[in-house]
Design a protein around this motif. Sequence first.
Motif, PDB file in Angstrom:
ATOM      1  N   ARG A 175       0.747   4.126  -2.974  1.00 52.00           N
ATOM      2  CA  ARG A 175       0.785   5.527  -2.375  1.00 52.00           C
ATOM      3  C   ARG A 175       1.854   6.360  -2.813  1.00 52.00           C
ATOM      4  NH1 ARG A 175      -0.346   4.920   2.354  1.00 52.00           N
ATOM      5  NH2 ARG A 175      -2.847   4.755   2.068  1.00 52.00           N
ATOM      6  N   ARG A 187       0.855  -1.236   0.103  1.00 51.01           N
ATOM      7  CA  ARG A 187       0.077  -0.049  -0.054  1.00 51.01           C
ATOM      8  C   ARG A 187       0.939   1.165  -0.144  1.00 51.01           C
ATOM      9  NH1 ARG A 187      -5.285   1.297   1.829  1.00 51.01           N
ATOM     10  NH2 ARG A 187      -5.466  -1.137   2.454  1.00 51.01           N
ATOM     11  N   GLY A 191      -8.042   5.054   0.148  1.00 53.16           N
ATOM     12  CA  GLY A 191      -6.876   5.932   0.044  1.00 53.16           C
ATOM     13  C   GLY A 191      -5.982   5.874  -1.175  1.00 53.16           C
ATOM     14  N   LEU A 192      -6.296   4.983  -2.175  1.00 50.37           N
ATOM     15  CA  LEU A 192      -5.610   4.868  -3.290  1.00 50.37           C
ATOM     16  C   LEU A 192      -6.801   4.972  -4.607  1.00 50.37           C
ATOM     17  CD1 LEU A 192      -3.518   1.642  -2.460  1.00 50.37           C
ATOM     18  CD2 LEU A 192      -2.800   3.830  -2.385  1.00 50.37           C
ATOM     19  N   ASP A 251       1.750   9.357  -5.640  1.00 51.39           N
ATOM     20  CA  ASP A 251       2.342  10.841  -5.044  1.00 51.39           C
ATOM     21  C   ASP A 251       3.254  11.440  -5.960  1.00 51.39           C
ATOM     22  OD1 ASP A 251       0.526  10.832  -2.949  1.00 51.39           O
ATOM     23  OD2 ASP A 251       2.222  10.244  -1.456  1.00 51.39           O
TER      24      ASP A 251
END
Length: 278
Positions: free
Chosen positions: A18, A14, A40-41, A22
């Motif tokens: 991420r 994860r 969150g992804l 970013d």
Amino acid sequence: MTFLVTGARGQVGRAVARALLDEGRPVRVASSGPQSALPGLTAQTVPFDQRDPAVLAAALDGVRGVFLYARPEGIDTFTRVARDAGVEHVVLLSSLAVLAQGAQDSTIARSHRAVEEALTSSGLATTLVRPGAFASNTLQWSEAIRATRRVDLAYPDAHTEPVHERDMAEVSVRALLDPAHRGTVPHLTGPESLTQARQVELIAEAIGSPVTVREVSPEEYRERLAAHLPGPVADAVLRGQAARVGHPGPTYDGVREVLGRPAADFAQWALDHADDFR
């Protein structure tokens, strides 16, 4: 360049996904289960099965870099399909277990070594990231700490050199993005060797509440491990802990060598995850 990230439901995968997002990189997340989005992804999620050439070909279409967890089942199929798909580089999350004394008798070490050898002999450019014990392994204590403020351990004085998942992820991402790291074998640990009992103390300090340790028999502890690990893996974990009682291990400076900064210590990891234990 599109990147495929396996194991994104885990702490390291994860964090890798991420970090790539970013950086503005196209990311495809591999999943062997239901194709649900990961919180969150924003990455595309695709089916992934190392044993199925058709599924692999679809997952790897247009992919040039792969972050791969070490699963031996189907690894030869993966390397063949990856070559055919034009994959340029694979970063493998392996393990320092392959270097440990008695590695030839360790289920964990043998499985990681098999994947390493399949990749390095495949013709694919490969980076073998070898971490020691994951600091996040202690999350298995979180439920007991939240409920009882107590941790049951078979070997409280067994040492590990826990490494933060953020460090593993940042090293892996640097390897994916910088061709200078292709063919390298970074060895990663935290900066100190700690007993399990000391790790419990640092978690207690992070949450601001006392946590006790109760020593239990190896048999009782194995039963608990076997509830969520295959039997041979549970046995390997228990043997490894027994061998490390009173024996601090070496630490490696791979994080600094790749990232130019020191590895995070366990106290920092505990602070970062304090809410998991409260």
